[in-house]
Scaffold this motif. Structure first.
Motif, PDB file in Angstrom:
ATOM      1  N   TYR A  43      -5.183   1.688  -8.905  1.00 48.48           N
ATOM      2  CA  TYR A  43      -3.731   1.729  -8.688  1.00 48.48           C
ATOM      3  C   TYR A  43      -3.235   0.443  -8.034  1.00 48.48           C
ATOM      4  N   MET A  44      -3.893   0.019  -6.948  1.00 45.78           N
ATOM      5  CA  MET A  44      -3.450  -1.197  -6.267  1.00 45.78           C
ATOM      6  C   MET A  44      -3.667  -2.429  -7.140  1.00 45.78           C
ATOM      7  N   ALA A  45      -4.769  -2.445  -7.876  1.00 48.78           N
ATOM      8  CA  ALA A  45      -5.063  -3.592  -8.739  1.00 48.78           C
ATOM      9  C   ALA A  45      -3.992  -3.781  -9.804  1.00 48.78           C
ATOM     10  N   GLU A  46      -3.381  -2.670 -10.234  1.00 48.52           N
ATOM     11  CA  GLU A  46      -2.413  -2.735 -11.324  1.00 48.52           C
ATOM     12  C   GLU A  46      -0.960  -2.793 -10.850  1.00 48.52           C
ATOM     13  N   LEU A  47      -0.740  -2.823  -9.546  1.00 47.69           N
ATOM     14  CA  LEU A  47       0.632  -2.913  -9.043  1.00 47.69           C
ATOM     15  C   LEU A  47       1.291  -4.206  -9.515  1.00 47.69           C
ATOM     16  N   PRO A  48       2.562  -4.150  -9.920  1.00 54.09           N
ATOM     17  CA  PRO A  48       3.259  -5.377 -10.326  1.00 54.09           C
ATOM     18  C   PRO A  48       3.463  -6.313  -9.141  1.00 54.09           C
ATOM     19  N   ASN A  49       3.448  -7.599  -9.406  1.00 54.93           N
ATOM     20  CA  ASN A  49       3.596  -8.588  -8.340  1.00 54.93           C
ATOM     21  C   ASN A  49       4.985  -8.582  -7.719  1.00 54.93           C
ATOM     22  N   GLU A  50       5.954  -8.010  -8.440  1.00 55.99           N
ATOM     23  CA  GLU A  50       7.311  -7.919  -7.902  1.00 55.99           C
ATOM     24  C   GLU A  50       7.959  -6.625  -8.376  1.00 55.99           C
ATOM     25  N   LEU A  51       8.647  -5.964  -7.455  1.00 53.67           N
ATOM     26  CA  LEU A  51       9.383  -4.740  -7.768  1.00 53.67           C
ATOM     27  C   LEU A  51      10.722  -4.776  -7.050  1.00 53.67           C
ATOM     28  N   HIS A  52      11.811  -4.742  -7.806  1.00 51.83           N
ATOM     29  CA  HIS A  52      13.158  -4.668  -7.243  1.00 51.83           C
ATOM     30  C   HIS A  52      13.398  -5.738  -6.170  1.00 51.83           C
ATOM     31  N   GLY A  53      12.868  -6.930  -6.419  1.00 54.94           N
ATOM     32  CA  GLY A  53      13.070  -8.042  -5.494  1.00 54.94           C
ATOM     33  C   GLY A  53      12.060  -8.118  -4.367  1.00 54.94           C
ATOM     34  N   PHE A  54      11.099  -7.197  -4.328  1.00 54.75           N
ATOM     35  CA  PHE A  54      10.058  -7.202  -3.301  1.00 54.75           C
ATOM     36  C   PHE A  54       8.767  -7.780  -3.886  1.00 54.75           C
ATOM     37  N   LYS A  55       8.128  -8.663  -3.125  1.00 51.56           N
ATOM     38  CA  LYS A  55       6.898  -9.301  -3.590  1.00 51.56           C
ATOM     39  C   LYS A  55       5.677  -8.605  -2.991  1.00 51.56           C
TER      40      LYS A  55
END
Length: 228
Positions: free
Chosen positions: A18-30
């Motif tokens: 799950y953590m490995a596949e998290l997007p590098n940015e979500l709704h302006g959060f890095k």
């Protein structure tokens, strides 16, 4: 942190897809993948926005033996109660189903998220609140009454004046369980409480702010500079 706690967290999070596949940015959060120990906390990952001065950090708390999500808005930090669990699998499920929506809500103000109790207090329509200066005694108006922010334990931040460079701020809160307004400062991120602004009604709070807001900000700034 005890070796047993460290081993538990590292075993449960080993090869965490799950953590490995998290997007590098979500709704302006890095995204920052952390996997680091800070005192009795094992921090897993964080989504943060320097521009918005907001973040959300997933971590394991050794003291309570629970996984948690810590949110920071300005200088105010609190745990999201709905994410607290002793089960790693449950924590992952909560993150999968709720984290993205929570970050979206954290990224912007939506009046639809405001509950009926706060609406009934007419804080967002408060004329005095609309006239608050955007800069006062070197502090910036980070949160205004027109866009209150819900935190925890039934409290909303309705005014936040912050000097981020000094990690010093002054907040006015409304607590819906006590039906009360109150103030709290943070001086170099250390809470400093007095009871000058305690009020039951908005009119009462307004009078106290008119009389005491500027002197309180001056006092906070002076004390912050003395610590330097």
């Amino acid at each position: 942190m005890k070796d047993a706690t460290k081993e538990r967290v590292e075993k449960e999070t080993a090869d965490w897809q799950y953590m490995a596949e998290l997007p590098n940015e979500l709704h302006g959060f890095k995204l920052e993948r952390l996997m680091e120990i800070d005192g009795d906390v094992y921090e897993l990952f964080r989504y943060s926005s320097a521009e918005k001065h907001r973040s959300a950090t997933a971590y394991f708390h050794e003291e309570t033996k629970e996984y948690k999500l810590r949110v920071k808005i300005g200088l105010v930090e609190f745990c999201k109660m709905e994410y607290i669990t002793g089960s790693f699998d449950t924590f992952e499920l909560l993150l999968k189903t709720q984290l993205e929506g929570m970050l979206e809500s954290l990224s912007r103000f939506d009046e639809a998220d405001i509950g009926s109790i706060l609406r009934s207090k007419k804080i967002m329509e408060w004329e005095y609140g609309r006239r608050l200066p955007v800069s006062l005694e070197g502090f910036q108006l980070f949160i205004a009454p027109a866009e209150p922010v819900e935190i925890t334990n039934g409290s909303y931040i309705i005014i936040d004046y912050t000097d981020f460079a000094q990690e010093t701020s002054f907040n006015i809160y409304y607590n819906m369980f006590r039906d009360e307004y109150f103030g709290e400062a943070r001086i170099h991120n250390i809470p400093d409480v007095n009871y000058v602004f305690d009020s039951k009604e908005l009119d009462e709070l307004e009078k106290k702010l008119q009389e005491h807001l500027v002197p309180r900000l001056r006092e906070i700034r002076q004390r912050a500079q003395q610590v330097k």
